[in-house]
Write a protein that holds these residues in place. Structure first.
Motif, PDB file in Angstrom:
ATOM      1  N   PRO A   1      50.325  47.101  34.847  1.00 30.35           N
ATOM      2  CA  PRO A   1      49.144  47.211  35.714  1.00 30.35           C
ATOM      3  C   PRO A   1      49.257  48.275  36.822  1.00 30.35           C
ATOM      4  O   PRO A   1      48.272  48.546  37.508  1.00 30.35           O
ATOM      5  CB  PRO A   1      49.029  45.818  36.366  1.00 30.35           C
TER       6      PRO A   1
ATOM      7  N   GLY B   1      45.495  47.698  37.630  1.00 28.68           N
ATOM      8  CA  GLY B   1      45.410  46.875  36.417  1.00 28.68           C
ATOM      9  C   GLY B   1      45.314  45.386  36.711  1.00 28.68           C
ATOM     10  O   GLY B   1      45.042  44.588  35.817  1.00 28.68           O
ATOM     11  N   LEU B   2      45.527  44.991  37.966  1.00 26.70           N
ATOM     12  CA  LEU B   2      45.409  43.568  38.308  1.00 26.70           C
ATOM     13  C   LEU B   2      43.958  43.161  38.583  1.00 26.70           C
ATOM     14  O   LEU B   2      43.657  41.978  38.750  1.00 26.70           O
ATOM     15  CB  LEU B   2      46.262  43.225  39.535  1.00 26.70           C
TER      16      LEU B   2
END
Ligand code: FAD
Length: 371
Positions: free
Chosen positions: A134, A293-294
């Motif tokens: 992420p 990406g989180l």
């Protein structure tokens, strides 16, 4: 002889385990305050990259990280395999090559007397991303293989279960100290009186209130921390390393797609248990800048804990001056999961009248007592 421990966060749980294992008669009394630091903690065990220069503090953090090897082995021998501890390594991120080089040097120097640091490897942005998908693409990192993460709840519970196996008794109640002359003699809890030859005060951010009736003004302050848990769709996260970004935040991955990001550092607001808009905003803003990406992670919970701080941000451990049989440790601050199990073992030794493995003069409780 009977020993009573007040507080069952990481410190009290560790003291209980070590005392009970040594064959002592132990009662643990814990109130389970909402905001127990151990219950909310993130769980990074990686003290070797720090830029903090305080040697007394570092000695405890380093000793604490090293002690995990022994402790986890001992717990396993006692049948406790769910300790929440995993050596997954850490990546310390930066975009500045000079800073990265300095980081690598610091880790290498410290490895001199701390072999548990393990392998130190500079990683390119691509290599870093491979370990923690992420992340944003621009960060190179230094990877430290000996770093670990620990689930504070699971370790605390494993220690308490193992203590019980060795005969410790756990009581869920609020405790008060009883003294006669210059000696602590008993603890009162839930209308019952527990006679004691020694008492260990491991009451975290609430220790001031515990000692006050004895006329002792302990300078311990709660620092509020909010921390967020996310659930990712990707579930193969158990081996992802701990992420230490250039800011003061961190990101940890646990098994099954659980991600922990945080935390805030909020001073002078007391025991405020609220999850606030500002707190969450700060955590998300910093975390998503580092690891976009989180963004798709499901928000599952936010926890609040109170880090206990004593003067100089330096832990204390020893006998309370002027009161025989009363031992304390406190002020574990932001690194209490790292140092806590080791300090708990030292508290057990103090209560048993054994020699300890640290220089007690450096952590004299008198330094945190207001005259
Ligand atoms: P606590 O865990 O707070 O336990 C104290 C206990 O005493 C409580 O259960 C309370 O109810 C009980 N008690 C108090 N008074 C009484 C009484 N009169 N009678 C009965 N019981 C009483 N450290 C790391 O090393 N790595 C990390 O990544 C990390 N992340 C953290 C993230 C957050 C959000 C927080 C809050 C902390 C973090 N820490 C971390 C720090 C660490 O969690 C703490 O330093 C440590 O848990 C303190 O442990 P303690 O046992 O002293 O106190």
């Amino acid at each position: 002889k009977s020993h009573i421990i007040i507080g069952a966060g990481i410190l009290g749980a560790s003291a209980a385990y070590h005392l009970a294992k040594a064959g002592a008669n132990v009662t643990v009394i814990d109130r389970k305050d909402p905001g127990q630091a151990t219950d909310a903690a993130a769980g990074i065990i990686c003290p070797w990259l720090t830029q903090r220069r305080n040697k007394a503090w570092y000695a405890l953090a380093k000793g604490g990280a090293a002690y995990y090897q022994t402790l986890i082995r001992e717990l396993e021998k006692d049948g406790e395999t769910k300790t929440g501890y995993q050596k997954v390594g850490a990546v310390s991120l930066h975009t500045d090559p000079v800073k990265l080089e300095k980081m690598e040097e610091r880790a290498a120097t410290r490895r001199g007397d701390a072999p548990e640091v393990g392998e130190i490897t500079p990683l390119s942005p691509d290599q870093t991303l491979e370990l923690f998908p992420p992340l944003s693409k621009e960060y190179a990192s230094v990877h430290v293989s000996g770093a670990a993460r620990v689930n504070g709840r699971e370790l605390r519970d494993a220690l308490l279960r193992a203590a019980e196996k060795h005969g410790a008794v756990l009581v869920h109640d609020s405790a008060e100290l009883l003294c006669q002359g210059d000696r602590v003699t008993a603890v009162k809890a839930g209308g019952k009186q527990y006679e004691a030859d020694s008492v260990i005060a491991a009451a975290g951010a609430w220790a001031g209130e515990l000692l006050k009736p004895l006329g002792i003004q302990l300078d311990v302050k709660p620092q509020k921390a909010q921390i967020v848990h996310l659930q990712l769709e990707e579930e193969e996260t158990g081996k992802w390393p701990v992420v230490m970004p250039p800011n003061n935040q961190y990101i940890l991955a646990f098994e099954g797609g659980r991600i922990v990001v945080g935390a805030t550092h909020e001073d002078n607001i007391g025991y405020d248990l609220r999850v606030t808009a500002g707190g969450l905003n700060e955590i998300f803003e910093k975390a998503l800048a580092i690891a976009p990406g989180l963004s798709d992670g499901t928000f599952t919970e936010a926890r609040v804990g109170f880090r206990p701080y004593t003067p100089g941000f330096l832990p204390i451990i020893g006998q309370i001056p002027g009161i025989k049989g009363l031992y304390i440790s406190n002020g574990l601050g932001a690194s209490g999961l790292t140092a806590g199990p080791f300090l708990g073992a030292q508290l057990a030794k103090l209560a048993l009248g054994q020699e300890v493995d640290i220089d007690l003069d450096l952590y004299d409780p008198a330094g945190a007592i207001e005259k």
